[in-house]
Motif scaffolding. Structure first.
Motif, PDB file in Angstrom:
ATOM      1  N   LYS A   1      58.952  49.833  37.097  1.00 49.02           N
ATOM      2  CA  LYS A   1      58.307  49.035  38.142  1.00 49.02           C
ATOM      3  C   LYS A   1      57.275  49.892  38.853  1.00 49.02           C
ATOM      4  O   LYS A   1      57.608  50.944  39.407  1.00 49.02           O
ATOM      5  CB  LYS A   1      59.342  48.527  39.148  1.00 49.02           C
ATOM      6  N   SER A   2      56.017  49.461  38.829  1.00 49.63           N
ATOM      7  CA  SER A   2      54.963  50.238  39.463  1.00 49.63           C
ATOM      8  C   SER A   2      55.130  50.229  40.975  1.00 49.63           C
ATOM      9  O   SER A   2      55.557  49.236  41.567  1.00 49.63           O
ATOM     10  CB  SER A   2      53.589  49.677  39.078  1.00 49.63           C
TER      11      SER A   2
ATOM     12  N   GLY B   1      55.017  52.514  36.446  1.00 52.20           N
ATOM     13  CA  GLY B   1      55.704  51.457  35.718  1.00 52.20           C
ATOM     14  C   GLY B   1      55.689  51.721  34.223  1.00 52.20           C
ATOM     15  O   GLY B   1      55.502  52.851  33.775  1.00 52.20           O
TER      16      GLY B   1
ATOM     17  N   SER C   1      52.191  47.812  33.209  1.00 54.69           N
ATOM     18  CA  SER C   1      51.396  48.367  34.304  1.00 54.69           C
ATOM     19  C   SER C   1      51.057  49.825  34.026  1.00 54.69           C
ATOM     20  O   SER C   1      51.715  50.502  33.238  1.00 54.69           O
ATOM     21  CB  SER C   1      52.160  48.257  35.636  1.00 54.69           C
TER      22      SER C   1
ATOM     23  N   LEU D   1      46.335  50.414  40.870  1.00 61.23           N
ATOM     24  CA  LEU D   1      47.469  49.972  40.056  1.00 61.23           C
ATOM     25  C   LEU D   1      47.054  48.741  39.265  1.00 61.23           C
ATOM     26  O   LEU D   1      46.620  47.732  39.836  1.00 61.23           O
ATOM     27  CB  LEU D   1      48.683  49.656  40.930  1.00 61.23           C
ATOM     28  N   TYR D   2      47.195  48.824  37.953  1.00 60.30           N
ATOM     29  CA  TYR D   2      46.832  47.728  37.061  1.00 60.30           C
ATOM     30  C   TYR D   2      48.118  47.075  36.549  1.00 60.30           C
ATOM     31  O   TYR D   2      48.960  47.738  35.945  1.00 60.30           O
ATOM     32  CB  TYR D   2      46.004  48.234  35.883  1.00 60.30           C
ATOM     33  N   ARG D   3      48.250  45.787  36.795  1.00 60.89           N
ATOM     34  CA  ARG D   3      49.432  45.038  36.358  1.00 60.89           C
ATOM     35  C   ARG D   3      48.986  43.828  35.552  1.00 60.89           C
ATOM     36  O   ARG D   3      48.028  43.149  35.923  1.00 60.89           O
ATOM     37  CB  ARG D   3      50.264  44.587  37.566  1.00 60.89           C
TER      38      ARG D   3
ATOM     39  N   LYS E   1      49.699  40.262  34.700  1.00 57.98           N
ATOM     40  CA  LYS E   1      50.446  39.113  35.200  1.00 57.98           C
ATOM     41  C   LYS E   1      49.932  37.844  34.535  1.00 57.98           C
ATOM     42  O   LYS E   1      48.747  37.515  34.640  1.00 57.98           O
ATOM     43  CB  LYS E   1      50.294  38.994  36.724  1.00 57.98           C
TER      44      LYS E   1
ATOM     45  N   VAL F   1      44.823  40.734  34.027  1.00 57.82           N
ATOM     46  CA  VAL F   1      44.968  42.042  34.665  1.00 57.82           C
ATOM     47  C   VAL F   1      44.724  41.918  36.167  1.00 57.82           C
ATOM     48  O   VAL F   1      43.656  41.460  36.603  1.00 57.82           O
ATOM     49  CB  VAL F   1      43.987  43.063  34.061  1.00 57.82           C
ATOM     50  N   ASP F   2      45.715  42.306  36.939  1.00 61.06           N
ATOM     51  CA  ASP F   2      45.632  42.303  38.399  1.00 61.06           C
ATOM     52  C   ASP F   2      45.508  43.752  38.870  1.00 61.06           C
ATOM     53  O   ASP F   2      46.251  44.619  38.408  1.00 61.06           O
ATOM     54  CB  ASP F   2      46.878  41.651  39.005  1.00 61.06           C
TER      55      ASP F   2
END
Length: 225
Positions: free
Chosen positions: A135-136, A150, A173, A188-190, A192, A196-197
């Motif tokens: 988890k980031s 993450g 992430s 931080l790249y996630r 979702k 990419v958020d």
């Protein structure tokens, strides 16, 4: 990209091929060689992915993950020579910052802030980078910075597999750090729902006076009680 300062790619917990098939294509397109000066990996990475990581940055730091071990049945797929070369912890100096790197399975309770703080003090660093939870996270506590990139593949963690934690909370992430003098800008790249958020957070290294005051605060509190 020069205006960003030195760039550090931070990622980890690949778990390929046992828990994930690979990195999502949208992330792959973002990982371009010769754009980052450093790459830091929190472990659980196969030799093939390590070789690919070395093409992205001239300075690569990797620590041993909890699955970077050599079982007699070869279930991890990690060669003995490769796994034995990975240290449990690393400390690197980038600009004005001492950065500690650890996989995170050594931290008890799992992912706890108190445990991370103890590890940071043991390594005597400004920034502690850890993984394992998949988890980031980005936190600043008492003037020190804690970063968890993450899982780059969104692989299940041991908590989701054994302890029944919500699998939906685990998403692919990674992090990118821009080192700017006494400041770190963390992106931080996630991934979702296939998109990419990106979130941005900044950490300013405290001055020596600020650090001394923070270190003396617990003692002063103790003397006044």
């Amino acid at each position: 990209m020069a205006n960003f300062g030195d760039l550090i790619l931070v990622l980890g917990d690949y778990h390929i091929p046992h828990r994930a098939s690979g990195i999502h294509e949208k992330f792959k397109r973002m990982l371009v060689p010769n754009k980052m000066q450093h790459a830091i990996c929190t472990g659980n990475i196969q030799r093939e992915q390590y070789s690919e990581l070395c093409t992205l940055a001239p300075n690569v730091t990797v620590v041993r993950g909890d699955m970077d071990i050599d079982n007699e049945d070869g279930s991890t797929g990690v060669s003995i020579s490769y796994a034995n070369q990975l240290p449990d912890t690393r400390v690197v100096q980038v600009g004005n910052f001492r950065i500690g790197v650890v996989h995170g399975h050594q931290v008890m309770p799992n992912g706890s802030m108190d445990g991370l703080e103890q590890m940071r003090r043991r390594l005597s660093v400004d920034v502690l980078i850890s993984g394992h939870t998949h988890k980031s996270d980005f936190q600043v506590r008492d003037g020190y910075c804690y970063i968890n990139p993450g899982s780059i593949t969104g692989a299940q963690s041991s908590s989701t597999m054994v302890e029944g934690e919500d699998e939906d909370e685990i998403i692919p992430s990674f992090a990118l750090l821009a080192m700017q003098g006494e400041k770190i800008v963390c992106y931080l790249y996630r991934l979702k729902d296939g998109e990419v958020d990106v979130s941005k957070t900044e950490y300013m290294k405290p001055s020596e006076n600020d650090a001394s005051a923070a270190a003396g605060a617990p003692m002063m509190q103790h003397l006044m009680t």
